[in-house]
Design an enzyme around this catalytic site. Structure first.
Site, mmCIF file in Angstrom:
data_model
loop_
_atom_site.group_PDB
_atom_site.id
_atom_site.type_symbol
_atom_site.label_atom_id
_atom_site.label_comp_id
_atom_site.label_asym_id
_atom_site.label_seq_id
_atom_site.Cartn_x
_atom_site.Cartn_y
_atom_site.Cartn_z
ATOM 1 C CB ILE A 179 -0.952 -0.032 1.231
ATOM 2 C CG1 ILE A 179 -1.954 -1.194 1.077
ATOM 3 C CG2 ILE A 179 -1.692 1.279 1.387
ATOM 4 C CD1 ILE A 179 -2.822 -1.449 2.300
ATOM 5 C CE1 TYR A 205 -1.946 -4.527 11.430
ATOM 6 C CE2 TYR A 205 -4.279 -5.087 11.374
ATOM 7 C CZ TYR A 205 -3.169 -4.513 10.782
ATOM 8 O OH TYR A 205 -3.293 -3.925 9.539
HETATM 9 P P1 NAD Z 1 3.311 -4.594 3.689
HETATM 10 O O1 NAD Z 1 3.855 -5.534 4.700
HETATM 11 O O2 NAD Z 1 3.185 -5.069 2.273
HETATM 12 O O3 NAD Z 1 4.167 -3.235 3.686
HETATM 13 C C1 NAD Z 1 4.503 -2.571 4.877
HETATM 14 C C2 NAD Z 1 5.787 -1.782 4.656
HETATM 15 O O4 NAD Z 1 6.129 -1.136 5.906
HETATM 16 C C3 NAD Z 1 6.967 -2.668 4.261
HETATM 17 O O5 NAD Z 1 7.643 -2.116 3.163
HETATM 18 C C4 NAD Z 1 7.829 -2.672 5.517
HETATM 19 O O6 NAD Z 1 9.211 -2.841 5.245
HETATM 20 C C5 NAD Z 1 7.506 -1.302 6.100
HETATM 21 N N1 NAD Z 1 7.869 -1.260 7.520
HETATM 22 C C6 NAD Z 1 7.574 -2.188 8.468
HETATM 23 N N2 NAD Z 1 8.143 -1.831 9.641
HETATM 24 C C7 NAD Z 1 8.796 -0.665 9.433
HETATM 25 C C8 NAD Z 1 9.571 0.178 10.252
HETATM 26 N N3 NAD Z 1 9.789 -0.114 11.539
HETATM 27 N N4 NAD Z 1 10.104 1.303 9.712
HETATM 28 C C9 NAD Z 1 9.888 1.609 8.410
HETATM 29 N N5 NAD Z 1 9.151 0.847 7.583
HETATM 30 C C10 NAD Z 1 8.617 -0.288 8.085
HETATM 31 O O7 NAD Z 1 1.909 -4.133 4.249
HETATM 32 P P2 NAD Z 1 0.668 -3.421 3.525
HETATM 33 O O8 NAD Z 1 -0.379 -4.450 3.330
HETATM 34 O O9 NAD Z 1 1.109 -2.600 2.390
HETATM 35 O O10 NAD Z 1 0.169 -2.497 4.726
HETATM 36 C C11 NAD Z 1 0.399 -1.100 4.804
HETATM 37 C C12 NAD Z 1 -0.432 -0.540 5.939
HETATM 38 O O11 NAD Z 1 -1.808 -0.837 5.709
HETATM 39 C C13 NAD Z 1 -0.086 -1.132 7.300
HETATM 40 O O12 NAD Z 1 -0.174 -0.128 8.291
HETATM 41 C C14 NAD Z 1 -1.170 -2.175 7.494
HETATM 42 O O13 NAD Z 1 -1.380 -2.451 8.843
HETATM 43 C C15 NAD Z 1 -2.351 -1.483 6.848
HETATM 44 N N6 NAD Z 1 -3.434 -2.369 6.431
HETATM 45 C C16 NAD Z 1 -3.273 -3.291 5.428
HETATM 46 C C17 NAD Z 1 -4.364 -4.082 5.050
HETATM 47 C C18 NAD Z 1 -4.286 -5.094 3.936
HETATM 48 O O14 NAD Z 1 -5.296 -5.729 3.646
HETATM 49 N N7 NAD Z 1 -3.151 -5.265 3.277
HETATM 50 C C19 NAD Z 1 -5.579 -3.957 5.701
HETATM 51 C C20 NAD Z 1 -5.702 -3.033 6.722
HETATM 52 C C21 NAD Z 1 -4.633 -2.233 7.054
#
Ligand code: NAD
Length: 447
Positions: free
Chosen positions: A217, A351
């Site tokens: 995202i 979470y």
């Molecule tokens: P993802 O795991 O694909 O990407 C997350 C990114 O954050 C990664 O590039 C990771 O390296 C980075 N990251 C993690 N810890 C970090 C840190 N300490 N410092 C800097 N960067 C860091 O996840 P995503 O699905 O793209 O999720 C993005 C956001 O959306 C998150 O906050 C997640 O909780 C939220 N979210 C996702 C979904 C879904 O369905 N994918 C649903 C609800 C919420």
């Protein structure tokens, strides 16, 4: 459109079977493309009484070259309905909504839009008006569940005296930017919106930081903010350095390797944005992790890391980013929550805590007198099931259920979340603060 189920019901044989069994078939959603019209009309615009917002919307659509009609002729198909119920004060007046919208529903085009505009129940004068205003929410959410073919229904609640601020919300909801926003309520209040010189570049001249921008995202947020004209500082952990560099190169921004949990993360981001780009206007706190376990088996490490990455780091960074000398006046802060923060989720106490905490933070920051005085808006998105590497790790059966249990019968794409974040980041949206907008296709979870 990803997913085993979608693949089956959209195959030649599967489609027939799905029709016989009455199974939902996910439609291809109309998504935003640069240069595409706001919406292909006609749009039915009407409402109760003087319908002041309908008048504004009619003018806006005329300017955009979108045809409008005030009623639906027999057999006519409309692309959207904008129904202004801002003057509804007693229950009987809700029938005006039924009378306006019902004839349009059978012929509503695919990826059509029903947008209902009302007033905030909190500002109501008396019990009947409060109940009538709140009734609009039930109507909207129910219409969302009746619609098919990628069409959505959403409610915009405008505070008294803030009608001028409604345009940006209506524009967003009509457009392909809101493809996966369904059955939701957007609250519009006071503020001094500034229209962009060019609606195709609403973030021109702005500097944004996006955490977790290497993939998923976050990478999509960087893409969309840059497409809309912003210069983007892309932040992610050093271990994700290669993909972070790819994102930054693609969007013409800068890559900044940083763990957001570092004690000085906020200061380092501010220094980078100021020295490289002259300041900071938009902060998107997107970085997040999951470390799922039933609470009975949850160890201290899983508990603490999720709370610290998803919430503690944001609190610390904001101490610098939101202080005087941080984000410029009129700036925008967007946080990423989750439907798990609204409904809770099995195996996700850590979470769920972090993502509910994000909502608490939005409530408090958007009401903070110093930030309000500086015209800084604070909002969050709460994604539902979005197709990313995070959700690819979810076990098969749970994943298919998560994908399908929503009114659009499909998972969303990272771009859907990114579009909502970019919209929150517009100066035309100065009246929108304190909102937590679900981008979930009207997921049944947390409904
Ligand atoms: P993802 O795991 O694909 O990407 C997350 C990114 O954050 C990664 O590039 C990771 O390296 C980075 N990251 C993690 N810890 C970090 C840190 N300490 N410092 C800097 N960067 C860091 O996840 P995503 O699905 O793209 O999720 C993005 C956001 O959306 C998150 O906050 C997640 O909780 C939220 N979210 C996702 C979904 C879904 O369905 N994918 C649903 C609800 C919420």
């Amino acid at each position: 459109m990803a997913g085993t189920y979608a693949g089956i019901v959209n195959s030649a044989v599967g489609a027939k079977l799905a029709a016989q069994l009455g199974l939902p078939r996910p439609a291809r959603l109309r998504r935003y493309a640069v240069g595409a019209p706001l919406i292909e009309g006609p749009v039915l615009v009407g409402g109760l009484g003087e319908a002041p917002v309908a008048e504004r919307v009619g003018d806006l659509l005329k300017l955009e070259g979108v045809d409008t009609v005030t009623e639906v002729a027999a057999g006519e198909r409309v692309a959207a309905v904008v129904a202004d119920l801002t003057e509804a004060a007693v229950l009987g007046e809700l029938d005006a909504l039924r009378a306006l919208v019902a004839p349009a529903l059978k012929g509503l085009r695919s990826s059509g839009r029903i947008i209902i505009v009302g007033r905030n129940p909190k500002g109501a004068n008396g019990f009947a008006q409060a109940a009538t205003r709140r009734a609009l929410e039930g109507i909207t959410r129910s219409i969302g569940k009746e619609l098919r073919a990628g069409a959505t229904a959403n409610l915009v609640l405008v505070d008294d005296g803030a009608d001028a601020n409604v345009d940006a919300a209506v524009r967003f909801l009509l457009s392909g930017r809101a493809a996966y926003v369904d059955g939701q309520v957007i609250r519009v209040g006071a503020g001094t919106p500034a229209e962009p010189a060019d609606w195709a570049k609403p973030l021109a001249g702005k500097v944004a930081v996006v955490t977790g921008a290497a993939r998923g995202i976050g990478a999509s947020i960087a893409d969309v903010l840059a497409r809309d004209g912003a210069t983007v500082v892309c932040v992610d952990i050093p271990a994700a350095g290669d993909s972070l560099a790819r994102t930054a190169n693609r969007v013409g921004g800068t890559a900044f390797q940083l763990d957001v949990t570092a004690a000085d993360a906020g200061q380092r981001i501010l220094d980078h944005a100021t020295s490289r780009h002259g300041g900071l206007d938009i902060v998107v706190h997107n970085a997040g992790i999951t470390r799922d376990k039933l609470l009975a088996n949850m160890d201290e490490g899983r508990w603490a890391s999720v709370l610290d990455v998803n919430l503690g780091s944001i609190l610390r960074m904001n101490e610098v980013l939101l202080a005087d000398g941080g984000v410029r006046d009129g700036g925008h802060v967007v946080l990423v929550s989750s439907i798990a923060g609204i409904a809770g989720n099995r195996g996700q106490t850590n979470y769920g805590a972090s993502k509910a905490g994000v909502i608490g933070l939005v409530d408090a920051l958007s009401a903070d007198a110093a930030l309000v005085a500086r015209g800084i808006t604070v909002n969050a998105v709460a994604p539902g099931f979005i197709e990313t590497e995070m959700t690819a790790k979810v076990p098969f059966a749970t994943r298919e259920v998560g994908r399908l249990l929503n009114s659009l019968s499909q998972g969303g794409l990272p771009v859907d979340v990114a579009e909502t974040i970019a919209w929150f980041s517009q100066d035309a949206n100065a009246g929108v603060t304190g909102n937590v907008l679900r981008v979930c296709g009207q997921s049944l979870l947390g409904a």
